[in-house]
Design an enzyme around this catalytic site. Sequence first.
Site, PDB file in Angstrom:
ATOM      1  N   GLY A  31     -12.798  -3.198   4.662  1.00  0.00           N
ATOM      2  CA  GLY A  31     -13.006  -4.050   3.494  1.00  0.00           C
ATOM      3  C   GLY A  31     -12.306  -3.521   2.260  1.00  0.00           C
ATOM      4  CG  LEU A  33     -10.006  -6.997   2.697  1.00  0.00           C
ATOM      5  CD1 LEU A  33      -9.926  -8.366   3.356  1.00  0.00           C
ATOM      6  CD2 LEU A  33      -9.678  -5.907   3.713  1.00  0.00           C
ATOM      7  N   GLY A  36      -1.924  -4.698   0.818  1.00  0.00           N
ATOM      8  CA  GLY A  36      -1.524  -4.011   2.063  1.00  0.00           C
ATOM      9  C   GLY A  36      -2.225  -4.653   3.258  1.00  0.00           C
ATOM     10  CG  HIS A  37      -6.491  -4.353   3.807  1.00  0.00           C
ATOM     11  ND1 HIS A  37      -6.966  -3.864   2.617  1.00  0.00           N
ATOM     12  CD2 HIS A  37      -6.839  -3.438   4.752  1.00  0.00           C
ATOM     13  CE1 HIS A  37      -7.582  -2.714   2.836  1.00  0.00           C
ATOM     14  NE2 HIS A  37      -7.511  -2.420   4.107  1.00  0.00           N
ATOM     15  N   GLY A 151      -1.694  -0.246   9.138  1.00  0.00           N
ATOM     16  CA  GLY A 151      -0.731   0.127   8.089  1.00  0.00           C
ATOM     17  C   GLY A 151      -0.234   1.552   8.299  1.00  0.00           C
ATOM     18  CG  ASP A 154      -4.500   5.221   6.583  1.00  0.00           C
ATOM     19  OD1 ASP A 154      -4.952   6.101   5.844  1.00  0.00           O
ATOM     20  OD2 ASP A 154      -4.579   4.001   6.324  1.00  0.00           O
ATOM     21  CD  GLN A 157      -6.607   4.698  10.721  1.00  0.00           C
ATOM     22  OE1 GLN A 157      -7.676   5.187  10.377  1.00  0.00           O
ATOM     23  NE2 GLN A 157      -6.168   3.558  10.225  1.00  0.00           N
ATOM     24  NE  ARG A 190      -9.927   7.010   0.592  1.00  0.00           N
ATOM     25  CZ  ARG A 190     -11.043   7.694   0.792  1.00  0.00           C
ATOM     26  NH1 ARG A 190     -11.618   8.284  -0.214  1.00  0.00           N
ATOM     27  NH2 ARG A 190     -11.572   7.790   1.981  1.00  0.00           N
TER      28      ARG A 190
HETATM   29  O1  PAF Z   1      -7.836   2.276   8.377  1.00  0.00           O
HETATM   30  C1  PAF Z   1      -9.018   1.892   8.291  1.00  0.00           C
HETATM   31  O2  PAF Z   1      -9.380   1.042   7.471  1.00  0.00           O
HETATM   32  C2  PAF Z   1     -10.069   2.495   9.205  1.00  0.00           C
HETATM   33  O3  PAF Z   1      -9.805   3.831   9.468  1.00  0.00           O
HETATM   34  C3  PAF Z   1     -10.267   1.703  10.530  1.00  0.00           C
HETATM   35  C4  PAF Z   1      -9.023   1.727  11.386  1.00  0.00           C
HETATM   36  C5  PAF Z   1     -10.655   0.267  10.204  1.00  0.00           C
HETATM   37  C6  PAF Z   1     -11.408   2.325  11.342  1.00  0.00           C
HETATM   38  O4  PAF Z   1     -12.617   2.322  10.641  1.00  0.00           O
END
Ligand code: PAF
Length: 284
Positions: A31, A33, A36-37, A151, A154, A157, A190
């Site tokens: 959330g 948002l 980028g999202h 994205g 991260d 990730q 953030r």
């Molecule tokens: O990148 C994020 O927003 C979070 O790390 C994700 C992939 C939704 C997992 O909670």
Amino acid sequence: MKFFDHPGHASRWCDAMRSKGRSVGYVPTMGALHDGHLSLVARSVAENDITCVSIFVNPLQFNNATDLANYPRTMEEDCAMLEGAGCDMVYTGSLETFFPGTTDVADIPPVVPLPAIAGLEADFRPGHLEGVQAIVERLFDTVGECRAYFGEKDFQQTLLVRQIAALHGGVEVVVCPTVREPSGLAMSSRNRRLDDASRNLAGALSQALRHAAALWDAGERDSERLERAMAEQLARPGITVEYAAVRDPENWTAGTPAGPLRHARALVAATVGGVRLIDNLALG
Ligand code: PAF
């Protein structure tokens, strides 16, 4: 736009869509948002018959209770943005619905960490990527066969979710470019916690990355020298650097890789105005 507050209902809806022959695009989020999202949603809408988004602030990936408490929660605004972006379904859930039989984070069995959980984020946010692994496994189970959009901001990730998807079957991970503010600052949920002075200062992260990229273009291949150059750029009052690092993205290592690199990614993490920010850039 459909809304489900239980992953089981979202799962059945995705199954029903696929049984009608529709391809599913999926954007997992926490959330708060931003553009980028929305760029991930736009790409999913363009490449799939239907698009779904999850919004769940995953407590497992916060290694700091204050950070979890301060994380922005803007569900109504988020849903309005998603509806406007052409999203077909949004779902959320609770810890109990994602991990049945558990009411406390401490009850959830630990994951076996995948190889991307080594160094950098793993060193500075112990348990964070394990928490991401635990929830992304559940999120992928919920949505089932899909293209899942993440994205590049991260970066570690993205390596992790590719490894999860490889074990999972049926999920194709699509990594999309970082969306930046005009100052170069990578968009992040953030950022809304930065005051004006910190927001200006935060531009130094992307400047340090671009400096490393310029050195790389001029022929520098030594990772330690590239790291030192970024650290010098970030050495400013108001910025607390966690790491300014270079890694081989094809051969991820916990520490700085030795020898001249053929492929490289520069990655930084720093706290500015009390807000932890990360960013990265491909070199070359
Ligand atoms: O990148 C994020 O927003 C979070 O790390 C994700 C992939 C939704 C997992 O909670």
